[in-house]
Design a protein around this motif. Structure first.
Motif: not given
Lengths: 317, 238
Positions: B112-117
């Motif tokens: 998920y954090p990678l998606l947010l990038t």
């Protein structure tokens, strides 16, 4: 060889096993016999290391079950009263799991599973889910699991309970067959079963060992009563008169017979002598025909009750 | 040990528990992430994790309830405990199976954090530091649930007791704040603070990697693991 010394197991105040000592020799089939609640399962659970004893020691092939549990457990295959099966597994999966749990080398697992499934004839259900199996097959899968790794000692807790007569005979055959290669300890509350399968019988009552005998000794005990059973066509009064006059009769009991105009009598001769011929001639003189006569054998159940009841009386006293 | 690990892990997916657990976990975390990170456009994934802590005490008991209670109920513990493996190994195998089943939704969440990038600058160090603490806290509750499961024969009872104990742990900061300071109250307060498992998470949620909390979590895991081993051992003696 299993050595049990002074084993005591208490549950709170209740004493389930009471100073039990015995030695299980290699290569024989032993039967633990006793009424329900006599401490059979508890003793087996202690031997296999599932429960710990309150007092006393158990050593399996020289390894103490508490001090060297892994070594001791390796030489035992255990089938508890309720086979420890995972219902959501397939038979093959389950046996593989059990084999790995018993630390059988990886390259030998497949061969071992093949061997035990053949021995217990469960090849046909190898891929079935355990929950779909009948009681008899579950018992076999449990037995197959106990046989994994070819342990020297097999401990089977009431292996025939809940099976149908055909399955009982099959399992008994199997146990007798296994007894040729393994030391087997089985428990049962059915005497005929133990005397049919076992070489040696250990009778437990209230957690105590009340008798330890070979099956032959137990059989001899049943011949020893010396009483004579007889059915005679005679009135009770007449028969009593005849028997009163015979010196060799110590005591007798007359009961009405199922046959018309007959009496059943149980005679206890002096010195347990075999007086059947004398009885025959005497009755012939009196013109009282003997319809049936035999030496009374006390059934195994009688001996069992006698042994376990004695213990109860001793406890009261 | 590996045999028990594999069997237990597989059994989560034989009886749906594993799927149900992962699905609910992802639904809840996904919902909060949509709300915080996508709709309100916060770049901190820590906020999402902090808001979803409550699912631990709903979902973890479902995963842990059967662990030992079911074995005891169906008497399969007789096979485990009469096999040539030690109790320590049995408990370790079972615990690792629980952790593995728990990690499946965590692996998904880790993306998920990678998606947010994709949408802007994200402090990945803070996000993943927080995820590590989140996972460790989950592991504390898994160990607690396993311990409670080892105390009873009924999986349902184990689930309810675990739920209750975890709920109290969540409410501990509020409970402690009700006690007056000074004297005996102060002592009681500091004792209760040992059990404030969730408050160790606050600094992570604020973007700080707090090593003392990590040590605190690992200590709890060891404590509950040891208690489980003891409770299994003790059962043989009574």
């Amino acid at each position: 060889m299993i050595e049990i010394k002074n084993l005591v197991k208490r549950y709170g105040k209740h004493v389930a096993v009471d100073h039990l000592s015995c030695t299980i020799e290699d290569g024989q089939i032993y039967g633990f016999l006793g009424p329900n609640g006599a401490g059979k399962s508890t003793t087996m659970n202690i031997i296999t290391g599932y429960l710990a004893a309150s007092e006393g020691t158990v050593s399996v092939n020289g390894h103490d079950i508490l001090e060297e549990p892994e070594e001791a457990k390796k030489s035992i295959g255990y089938l508890p009263e309720i086979p420890p099966l995972y219902m959501d597994m397939r038979v093959g999966e389950y046996l593989e799991f059990a084999a790995r749990l018993k630390k059988i080398p990886k390259d030998k697992i497949e061969k071992e599973i093949k061997r035990v499934t053949k021995e217990t004839s469960i090849e046909d259900v190898y891929r079935s889910l355990i929950k779909t199996l009948s009681k008899g097959f579950r018992q076999r899968v449990g037995l197959a699991c106990a046989l994994l790794g070819d342990p020297g000692i097999l401990i089977l807790d009431e292996p025939t309970v809940g099976l149908d007569p055909k399955q009982i005979i099959e399992i008994r055959e199997l146990i007798r067959h296994l007894g040729k290669k393994h030391t087997v300890i089985l428990s049962s509350h059915i005497l005929s079963e133990v005397s049919a399968v076992c070489d040696h019988v250990l009778i437990l009552s209230h957690g105590k060992l009340v008798a330890s005998e070979t099956t032959e000794e137990l059989g001899r005990r049943s011949d020893a009563s010396g009483e004579i059973e007889m059915t005679v066509r005679a009135a009770k009064r007449h028969l009593a008169m005849i028997l009163d006059c015979m010196d060799s009769v110590k005591d007798y009991r007359i009961e009405p017979s199922e046959e018309a105009d007959c009496s059943d009598v149980i005679i206890d001769p002096v010195n347990k002598e075999d007086i059947r011929e004398r009885l025959f001639y005497r009755m012939a003189e009196e013109k009282c025909p003997i319809l049936a006569m035999s030496l009374k054998k006390s059934s195994l159940e009688d001996i069992f009750l006698e042994l376990t009841e004695n213990d109860k009386e001793e406890q009261k006293a | 040990m590996s045999a028990i690990y594999i069997r237990d892990f597989k059994s989560f997916f034989h009886n749906m528990m594993g799927y149900v657990f992962a699905a609910f976990f992802l639904v809840v975390v996904g919902f909060y992430m949509t709300a915080y990170n996508l709709v309100y456009a916060y770049s901190q994934f820590e906020y999402t994790l902090n808001a979803t802590l409550f699912i631990f005490f709903i979902l973890i008991p479902i995963l842990t309830m059967r662990s030992f209670a079911e074995e005891r109920k169906s008497k399969t513990d007789q096979l485990l405990l009469t096999s040539p493996v030690t109790v320590t190994q049995v408990v370790l195998g079972k615990y690792l199976a629980l952790v593995s089943a728990f990690l499946i939704p965590m692996v998904v969440i880790a993306f998920y954090p990678l998606l947010l990038t994709q949408f802007g600058d994200v402090n990945l160090k803070a996000a993943y530091g927080c995820l590590i603490a989140f996972i460790l806290m989950g592991m504390v509750f898994l160990a607690l649930g396993m311990f409670i499961s080892s105390l009873t024969e009924s999986p349902i009872a184990a689930a309810f007791i675990s739920f209750g104990v975890m709920l109290v742990m969540f409410l501990m900061p509020s409970i402690a704040s009700l006690i007056p300071d000074g004297g005996l109250g102060g002592v009681l307060k500091s004792i209760l603070s040992w059990f404030q498992i969730t408050s160790g998470f606050d600094s992570f949620a604020g973007g700080i990697f707090d090593l003392t909390s990590i040590v605190y979590y690992i200590s709890w895991i060891i404590v509950f693991y040891a208690l489980t081993v003891q409770s299994i051992q003790k059962r043989r003696w009574c």
